[in-house]
Design an enzyme around this catalytic site. Sequence first.
Site, short mmCIF file in Angstrom:
data_model
loop_
_atom_site.label_atom_id
_atom_site.label_comp_id
_atom_site.label_asym_id
_atom_site.label_seq_id
_atom_site.Cartn_x
_atom_site.Cartn_y
_atom_site.Cartn_z
N LYS A 54 0.64 -1.02 -0.49
CA LYS A 54 -0.40 0.04 0.01
C LYS A 54 0.87 1.51 0.19
O LYS A 54 0.80 2.47 -0.53
CB LYS A 54 -0.98 0.19 0.98
CG LYS A 54 -2.37 -0.77 1.49
CD LYS A 54 -3.16 -0.12 1.68
CE LYS A 54 -3.62 -2.09 2.96
NZ LYS A 54 -4.39 -2.20 3.86
N GLN A 98 -4.64 -1.68 9.95
CA GLN A 98 -5.12 -2.89 9.23
C GLN A 98 -5.61 -3.72 10.27
O GLN A 98 -4.99 -3.29 11.60
CB GLN A 98 -3.22 -3.19 8.67
CG GLN A 98 -2.90 -4.53 8.30
CD GLN A 98 -3.80 -4.97 6.98
OE1 GLN A 98 -3.54 -3.60 5.98
NE2 GLN A 98 -4.03 -5.69 6.44
N ASP A 121 -11.43 2.83 4.18
CA ASP A 121 -11.84 1.97 4.01
C ASP A 121 -12.95 1.65 4.22
O ASP A 121 -13.97 0.41 3.83
CB ASP A 121 -11.47 0.91 5.67
CG ASP A 121 -10.14 0.30 5.32
OD1 ASP A 121 -10.42 -0.13 3.41
OD2 ASP A 121 -9.24 -0.26 6.21
#
Length: 294
Positions: A54, A98, A121
């Site tokens: 990422k 995460q 997200d």
Amino acid sequence: MTATLIDGKAIAQELRASIAAATAALSKEHGIVPGLAVVLVGSDPASEVYVRSKSKAVTEAGMRSFDHKLPETASQAELIALIERLNADKSVHGILVQLPLPRHIDSTLVLNTIDPGKDVDGFHPVNAGRLATGQRALVPCTPFGCVIMAKKVHPSLSSLDAVVIGRSNIVGKPLAQLLLAENATVTVAHSRTKDLPAVCRRADLLFAAVGRPEMVRGDWIKPGATVIDVGINRVPGEGGKTKLVGDVAFAEAKGVAGAITPVPGGVGPMTIACVILNTLRAACAGAGLPEPKI
Ligand code: NAD
């Protein structure tokens, strides 16, 4: 008949190039450089690999990447304090925590602390509600990528029959909402669905997000249908190694479907591209600018 391969790697590459161009224009015209903060707690090897890819994608797009690594033993209060600092930091436009988090931390509480405007997200209930009510929202990256890929095959999804297998908050539910917004007729199937093969055989667009290796067989697929396989499953391969397979029995399905995503190289690369797309979208929305044209 052999299905056309939907090349997630190539589509993601193309998308990342457009994001980089739009990022350069945003910085030139408005002096804004989008920034993504990624928070990793502990040292799960798979999460570390994902976080590194990422960060690399973010810097390649001309954005800033801020990595925050906390030890496995970090307390929930420490993590929440970090998120509050990132919420207040003007150079940070997107925050990504995460998952999974260590067991002593309440993931829902942590995710709900993220400013919804920085929630790249798309897991915050405000973004889920915005998506469900047709408002501008940050949407979860995996389903976002699935819809972009489906639209490469069918530029309009209007009136197509879509079946989504799986109803998780991360994939199945937001995918169903995105497909509804595209005017598809959506069925969400799950572990209690009656006669799943028959439900799948009705689908012009079939999305599998279950986590069961090769569960969807060739004879579950309507001839010519578009199949998007979200599943990532590790199974024993040759020579004692593990290999990755999807939720769809690819070898069977490709003889029946019109178009299909491979695993790996399908949905996975699109998820990362959509993380950076959401960072750009968050930076634009935060500055009161319209949606970037990608
Ligand atoms: P999850 O475990 O949260 O949800 C799985 C869903 O499948 C549930 O809603 C359940 O009802 C349904 N299900 C379980 N057994 C079933 C059965 N026998 N028949 C029909 N439905 C059944 O999983 P998730 O987080 O949504 O992920 C699903 C898969 O997608 C996993 O393999 C995961 O690794 C993968 N995934 C991939 C990406 C990516 O970037 N490619 C991202 C997220 C998830």
